[in-house]
Design an enzyme around this catalytic site. Sequence first.
Site: not given
Ligand code: AMP
Length: 553
Positions: A451, A342, A195
Site C-alpha cells: 500500500k 477451505e 490451513t
Molecule cells: P492454500 O490454502 O494453502 O492452498 O492457499 C490458498 C491461497 O493460495 C489462496 O488464497 C491464494 O492466495 C493462493 N493461490 C492459490 N492459487 C493461486 C493462483 N493460481 N494464483 C495466485 N494465488 C493463488
Amino acid sequence: MRGLMMDYQLSIPAILRRAQAQFPHKTVTSRRPDNTVVRHTYADVLERARRLAVALVALGVKPGDRVATLAWAGHEHLEAYLAIPSIGAVLHTLNLRLHQDDLAYIVSDADDRVLILDESLLPLFEKFKAQVNITHVVVISHGAVVSGTQGSVSGCGRARPDGTFDYEQLLASADASRYVEPSIDEHDAAAMCYTSGTTGRPKGVLYSHRAIMLHSLAQGLRDCLALAEDDTVLPIVPMFHVNAWGLPFTAAWLGCNQVFAGPHLDPESVLSLLVSEKVTLTAGVPTVWLGVLQELDKHPGAFDLSRLRAIVIGGSAAPLSMIRAYQERHGLTIVHAWGMTEMTPLGTLCNVPSSMHEASDDEKYRYRAKQGTPMPLVEIRARAESGFTPWDGQTMGELEVRGPWIASQYYGATGADPRFSDDGWFGTGDIVTIADRGCIEIADRAKDLVKSGGEWISSVLLETALMGHPAVAEAAVIAVPHPRWDERPLAVVVLKPGHTATADDLLTFLEPTFAKWWLPDAIEFIDAIPRTSVGKFKKSTLREQYRERYQRM
Ligand code: AMP
C-alpha cells in the site's frame, strides 16, 4: 414435497463401488523412497483398502474418529484415502514439512486417534509423539519386514518402535470380505486438512463426503480438467496438500490410471515419471514447474511428453512467461487454477473461452495467466470499501465465494468468524479484479499487498512479470516500510545459474508494463527464496528479513 428421487448419498464408498465394478484392471504406479517403482491394479488397491478398513475397525476406530496420515505419495496413501472415509472415519492428512510443534498442535487439535506413518518419517514423529495422544501407530515400511510385530526391523533397516503396527502385517491380518459399508450421511466429514496458518494458528477444515463428490464431478468436466477413463494422472502436489487437490478421488471414480512420485519431486525424477508412465495430466505449484522448465530447456527434445495434455498449476500465480515458454518451446499446455484449503480446494480454472478463439496469441496468453472463471456450483463476488466491485477487470476488492465444497466454518470454531458472512459467503482474503463474464485475476493476498501512498500495488503482477526476464529464475515482491509513502515494493530476485542482470536491467524490463510508481524501489539478489511447507514463497520471512534494513533508510 419429499419422495421424488432416491435418497442416494453422495459418499466416498460410491467411488470404491464404481472403481471395483468398472476399473479393476486400471493401474496405480508408485515410486518408492528407494526409487523402485511398484505397480498395482485398482483391484489390488481396493482389496487392500477394504483390508485396511476392516483392520482400523478392529483397532477400535469409530465413525467420526480422525485417522491421520504422515506419509509420502504412494499406493498406501491412496488406500488410506479410500479406506478411512469408507468406515465413516475422517482422513486427516498431516503436512510432513511442518515443524514438530505445529504438527503436535494440529494432531492434538484434531484429536487424531490413529496415525498411519511412513517409516522414513519416524524421526519426525519421535520429536512430537510425547505431546500428542495417539492410540495406535501403523508404520508403512517400504520393504520386507524381517521379524515379528513388536519392535521389528524393516527391509530399510530402521527399527520400528515397540507398540506400533506394521502396515503390511496389519493388512495381512484382516479379511477384506468382512468389510461392511456403514450407512454414511453425505454431510458427514470424510476428510480434513489444516490451513497453512501463516497468520495465527492453523485452522482445521472438514470436508464432507458430499463436498468431495461434487468437487470431483465438477473437476472432471470438460470445461474444468476434462478427466476421463483414458487419462493417467500424476499429482505432484503432495497428498497432504488439500487431498492432492482432490485428484486421487476424482481419478479413482473416473477410472484414470494414477501415478505417485513418493518423495522424489526434483525435476529429473518428475520428468522421468511423466515420460515412463505416459502421464496425460499432472498438477503442482509453480515452483516445481519452474524447475522442470529449466530442465526441459537444458535438454530440448530429450523427453517424450507427447501424451501430456495438461499441467495444472495453482497454489500461487503461474507467470505468463512460464505459460508461454511451456507452450511455445515444448508444446505443453498449462491450465492455471486457483483454490484454497477451505475450498476442497478448486474454485476457478482458466480455459480460453470460445469467444476468444480468434484472439491473438498475446491476448490468449494474457488471459491464461489469470486465475480463470468459477467452476459450476462456485459463485464469486468481490467486495471493496464502497461495496461490491463491478466486473470491469480493474477495480480491486476482496474475493468472496460460496458453493457446496466451501467451508461454512473452521473445525471446532466457537462464535462468529468475520470471514463467513451472515448471508453465507466466505471471504477468501485474496484481493482480485473480476473481468466481464467472471474471470478473476489475483492481485495479492490481502496481507501481501503493497500500500503505497494509499494506493494498492499488486506484488503478484510485479513478480510474475519479473519472472519473464530471461535471467530471472524466481522473484518475490514484498512491501517494505517507507517514511513518505508508508510502504514501497521491494523485489527479491534469484538469477538463473550462469545468467547476470543488474537492478537497472530488471527495472528497465518492467518499465513498459507498469506505471512508474508501481516499480520496485530496490532489487535484492539472493540465492534462494524461502518457501512455505507447500512450496510457496514465504513472504513473511522475507518481510522480517528486510523490514529493519529499509526502516533505517
Ligand atoms: P492454500 O490454502 O494453502 O492452498 O492457499 C490458498 C491461497 O493460495 C489462496 O488464497 C491464494 O492466495 C493462493 N493461490 C492459490 N492459487 C493461486 C493462483 N493460481 N494464483 C495466485 N494465488 C493463488
